[in-house]
Structure formats: C-alpha cells, structure tokens
Write an enzyme that holds these catalytic residues in place. Structure first.
Site, PDB file in Angstrom:
ATOM      1  N   GLU A  60       0.842  -1.193   0.000  1.00 33.82           N
ATOM      2  CA  GLU A  60       0.000   0.000   0.000  1.00 33.82           C
ATOM      3  C   GLU A  60       0.877   1.243   0.000  1.00 33.82           C
ATOM      4  OE1 GLU A  60      -3.978  -1.827   2.204  1.00 33.82           O
ATOM      5  OE2 GLU A  60      -2.740  -0.386   3.285  1.00 33.82           O
ATOM      6  N   HIS A  91      -9.017   9.815   3.138  1.00 36.27           N
ATOM      7  CA  HIS A  91      -8.647   8.727   2.232  1.00 36.27           C
ATOM      8  C   HIS A  91      -8.836   9.247   0.815  1.00 36.27           C
ATOM      9  CE1 HIS A  91      -8.291   4.884   0.284  1.00 36.27           C
ATOM     10  NE2 HIS A  91      -7.958   4.334   1.442  1.00 36.27           N
ATOM     11  N   ARG A 102      -0.921   9.006   1.703  1.00 34.10           N
ATOM     12  CA  ARG A 102      -2.292   9.486   1.520  1.00 34.10           C
ATOM     13  C   ARG A 102      -2.426  11.007   1.496  1.00 34.10           C
ATOM     14  NH1 ARG A 102      -5.520   5.117   5.356  1.00 34.10           N
ATOM     15  NH2 ARG A 102      -5.244   3.342   3.950  1.00 34.10           N
ATOM     16  N   HIS A 135     -11.323  10.049   6.819  1.00 29.53           N
ATOM     17  CA  HIS A 135     -11.108   8.613   7.024  1.00 29.53           C
ATOM     18  C   HIS A 135     -10.569   8.258   8.410  1.00 29.53           C
ATOM     19  CE1 HIS A 135     -10.388   4.489   5.870  1.00 29.53           C
ATOM     20  NE2 HIS A 135      -9.090   4.587   6.088  1.00 29.53           N
ATOM     21  N   ARG A 157      -0.897   9.201   9.050  1.00 32.28           N
ATOM     22  CA  ARG A 157      -0.830   7.764   9.317  1.00 32.28           C
ATOM     23  C   ARG A 157      -0.415   6.972   8.076  1.00 32.28           C
ATOM     24  NH1 ARG A 157      -4.551   3.288   8.811  1.00 32.28           N
ATOM     25  NH2 ARG A 157      -6.084   4.672   7.892  1.00 32.28           N
TER      26      ARG A 157
END
Length: 550
Positions: free
Chosen positions: A110, A236, A285, A346, A381
């Site tokens: 990811e 997100h 992100r 998110h 994060r």
C-alpha cells in the site's frame, strides 16, 4: 452495574483487550449500537507487519517515520513494529483467516510502504477480524457485552456525593444512556478503557460508519484529558463518488487496489500523479489526497478516476471481490470501467494523549485505538498501521493492568470479597443521574440542522487545504453552535441524536483550535499561508479543558 474493567467500544482495540482482561476479573463492554458496528468492521486493507525475509523492522519504522512528517514518537513506532508480528500471530490463534498464496500468508503493498507487508483477508480484513473476536468473546467467561448503551460522560471526583473522600484526577466509570429503556444508568468500574473510535462524522463525506461521532474524545476532553494533534485528519484519497450520498458512509476503494497496479487519472483519462510525487499513485495518503483535490479544482470536476484495468479482470475478482460486487451493484464494472473517486474523511491521527502503556493523564482511565493519540502516526498515518496500533497498545494496557493486579492483590476468595465490597461502596458514593427540570426534545429539527451545519462548516473551511482566515471563520461559527447546543442540552432529556451532536460540536472545536495553533504545513495539515514545512516545528498541539473539575 459494577465491574472490574469497563471497556467502551467494540472494535479491534476493545475486543482484543477484553479477551485478555477476562483472565484478571470481570469485564463489561458497552457499545452504543450493535456490537459489530465499528470502524474496524469497515477496514478493507489489512494489518501492516514485518513477516517476509526481504523486509525488516528498520524499513517499516523508517516508512512510518517518513509518512509521519517528523512528528512521530519514535519509541511508539518501534513498539508497534517490533511487537506487530506477535499480535498478528495472536489473531491467527484466535481464528482469523488471512488470505494465503501457496500456503503462505499473502502480503500486499500500500501507499508509503517500501515492501509488501500488508496481511489481509481479501478486501474485507476488518470484517473478518471483528467477527472472529466477537465469536471468541461469546464463549469467554467473565465478559458481558451490552449493546445500545451510549456512554455520556466519565465519572470523576465531581460526581461523588458530598462528604465522600475525593481522590484527585481519577475515573470511576461512566454515566451511560440505556437506549432501549430510555434511561441513564451509572456503570462503576475499577478501571475504564476508552476504545470508541474516531471522528469522521464531523465531515460531510467520510468513509466512517454513522457511529464515528468522536464520543470518546469529547468525553475525555470534558473530564480533563489532554487532547493532542487533532488537526491531523486523514482524508482517504479514494472514496467512491456518488452524486446522491444522503450522508451515509462513502464506500472505500482500498489502497491495496493502487498497490496492485490501479492508476489515478483525470476525468479526461490522463494520469496526473507524476506531477506530484515520484511514487505516483502509491505516494502517502496526504500527498495523493492533495493531488486529487488540486486536479478537481483545476478542472472544476467533482471527482477523478481510478483505473483498475492494469490489474486484470481475473485478479480484480479474486483479490477485491467486495469492491467488484459493490461497484457492479452501482452500475460500474471495474474490470472494464474506471471508478469515480473523491477524497473522504477517514482517520483521526490525534486524540486523547496516552503513554506507551495506554495510560491517560486521569488515573485509572486508559485509551486505545483511534480515540487515542499514542504518537505512532505523527502528522500522517501510514496505511494499515491503525489496526496494528490498536492491537499493540491494547496489549500494553493488559500488561499494565496485569502488573497492577499482581502487585496489589493475590487472587483468592478473601481478596475477591474485599474488591467487591469496595466496588459496592464506590457505587453508593457516586451520585445518580439527575435530569430534574428537563423535558423531552420536541425540536428534533434543531438537532438535525446543527449536525448538517457542523459538517458543512468543517468540510468547507477545515478540509484538505486550509488557511487562517477560513479556520477563524469556522471557529466563530462552531463556538456559537456549541453554546446553543450546551444550552439546549441542559434543559433537554438526553437521546442519542443530542448526545452525538454535543460530541460532534466538541470534536469540531478541538480540530479547529488545534489547526490554528499549528502555523505551518505538515503532513495532513496543509495551510495556504504556511505552505512550506518549517524546520523548527511545534511538536504536539495540546488542548485541555480548563473547566474540568475532578
């Protein structure tokens, strides 16, 4: 109701902790909706952990620190990374079935990760973990779960009857609204754990379920907990765009899709991430969300596209069956068509500040999961670190409480009897809920309007891109709404909608005030009037309720 351990919330943090604490004493879990309603249940991606030979703790630590943009607590990061593999093994022992390939656990990649290290259960990892833990709890002695119990406020010294010896800065449990009986009850506990999740519902568009109304953060603030880094709200990048959303959670298109080869494109079908980051669609992100926001504003488009065709139809159906199914139900065949996506709120990187043992600044009160600010995530994060953090820190709370219990008592009949007597005495010392002079709310339109107003203000002024003028404007409006809500709250019998509104307003205020304190751009906090990240930066934004009395 009396218990040794009270856990508020039924996600991975609360459930995994309950199973372990049941060895030490009685455990009560309360949750405001069904026990399966949690952010964990919605988590698609997975759990990040070092399990392969070509990976290392050092690489995972560095990826997390880089993503956190200089604000991570390195000790907290080292803790989750080094303890992660053991916690994953624990989940497998509980019965969680992760995706495998040729008999080995399959590891996905990811955004922000330098290696394939995401353990997943196809694209429904959270659901698999949640259902397994609930099944384990159903057959575990010493645990009682109460659904439709809404925690209103923490019990502290101010809730003790006159004449009772008050121990400064201590938590004794909660007042909770029994939704089905429509009455407020007190739940007294030796130790209380907040595991209530995040604050996504503060915004109009969020991937979070309806329950994510910042209840634990707001309760903690009102009781006097230190609240840190609330300005860092992760959007997100790829929520499914639907013209008519009606306030329901935005369906998440997992980051693992981009890890498998999906590419972001403009509405005109042109790739654009090369203009923003060398990692292209697999950048962290915050970078991807800002890039999408910039492209949407540049062309005046309400969304961009995510093209999954490079993955291949067979792999799409095998690895992302839920995403394929949901999109097909909405008229999009993702093996042939691109998905319209838009950033959506998110994850809350900030929250109630805790130590490495999960302790808050209030005695006998712990916090873990998204409600807590452990220092792991810093300013942004890293994908799939949240479930990992929840498990590692819930285990730390267990170890801390186990040590306290073994040092305080020996488990025998006499000690159990004495502990039970102390709980009875404590229960009698705490004042019952007093709602004299209040009336049932007949103006529900006021509540629904305020909710919409808060969400609109936060989305328009405190979103992905901010500036001081917008934040000041937002704060003036939020403060006015909070005053109106508090006045309404004091003369109205409680109900779920009013309690959630009160908590949303508090969370909105905390986010805006924290954002105004940070005069720089860092991670998820991007300020147009402070575009460059400063070398000398504010380490943590800390807010404490000065009116809280213990």
């Amino acid at each position: 109701m009396k218990t040794d351990f009270l856990i508020i919330g039924s996600g991975i943090a609360g459930l995994s902790l309950a199973i372990k604490l049941s060895e030490l004493g009685s455990v009560v879990i309360i949750t405001k909706k069904h026990k399966a309603d949690s952010n964990t249940n919605y988590a698609q991606g997975g759990v990040a952990a070092v399990l392969s030979d070509n990976d290392s703790y050092e690489l995972h630590i560095n990826d997390t620190l880089e993503c956190g943009a200089g604000l991570c607590n390195k000790k907290a990061v080292e803790k989750i990374v080094t303890e992660g593999p053991q916690r994953v093994k624990e989940l497998i022992d509980f019965g969680v079935k992760f995706s495998t390939n040729n008999g080995e656990i399959e590891l996905a990649k990811e955004g922000g990760h330098s290696r394939n290290r995401i353990i997943h259960a196809k694209d429904l990892t959270g659901k698999e973990i949640e259902s397994t833990l609930l099944k384990k709890i159903s057959v575990t002695e010493n645990i009682k779960t109460y659904e439709f119990y809404f925690a209103i406020d923490l019990l502290t010294g101010k809730n003790l009857r006159k004449g009772t010896a008050k121990k400064k800065n201590r938590c004794y449990g909660v007042y909770a609204y029994n939704v089905e009986l429509k009455k407020v009850e007190k739940i007294v506990s030796n130790y209380t754990v907040l595991a209530t999740g995040g604050a996504g519902q503060v915004y109009l568009h969020t991937t979070n379920p309806q329950i994510a109304t910042a209840d634990g953060i707001a309760m903690g603030y009102r009781a006097g907990c230190k609240i840190s880094n609330m300005e860092f709200i992760q959007f997100h990048p790829t929520g499914l765009y639907e013209k008519e959303n009606n306030g329901s959670p935005v369906f998440l298109i997992s980051e693992a899709v981009r890890g498998a080869g999906a590419e972001l494109k403009t509405k005109q079908g042109k790739p654009f991430m090369q203009k923003y980051d060398k990692r292209l669609s697999l950048a962290p992100r915050d970078i991807v969300a800002r890039a999408i926001d910039a492209e949407m504003k540049k062309y005046g488009d309400p969304f961009v596209y995510l093209d999954l065709k490079p993955i291949g139809a067979k792999k799409i159906k095998n690895e992302f069956p839920n995403i394929y199914k949901v999109c097909l139900e909405k008229g999009i065949d993702i093996t042939k068509e691109m998905i319209p996506v838009v950033p959506a709120a998110h994850y809350s990187c900030g929250g109630i500040q805790t130590s490495l043992k999960g302790r808050t600044n209030i005695k006998n009160l712990y916090a873990c999961g998204e409600v807590a600010s452990t220092g792991v995530h810093g300013a942004n994060r890293l994908a799939s670190n949240s479930l990992l953090e929840a498990m590692v820190f819930s285990n730390s709370i267990y170890l801390d409480l186990k040590e306290k219990y073994s040092s305080e008592t020996q488990v025998n009949a006499a000690v159990k009897k004495e502990k039970s007597k102390k709980l009875n005495d404590l229960e009698n010392s705490i004042m019952d809920w007093n709602d004299k002079g209040t009336e049932n709310a007949e103006e529900q339109i006021l509540i629904s309007h305020n909710v919409k107003e808060i969400k609109t203000i936060m989305s328009d002024y405190v979103g992905i891109v901010r500036n001081t003028l917008r934040l000041q404007r937002a704060l003036r409006r939020i403060d006015l709404i909070r005053d109106e809500i508090e006045s309404f709250y004091k003369k109205t019998k409680v109900n779920v909608e009013l309690l959630e509104l009160r908590n949303l307003a508090t969370a909105a205020m905390l986010i805006v005030r924290s954002a105004l304190k940070r005069k720089e751009s860092r991670g998820l906090h991007y300020m147009l009037d402070f575009k460059d990240t400063n070398k000398k930066y504010l380490k943590d934004t800390i807010l404490t309720n000065k009116q809280a009395t213990h």
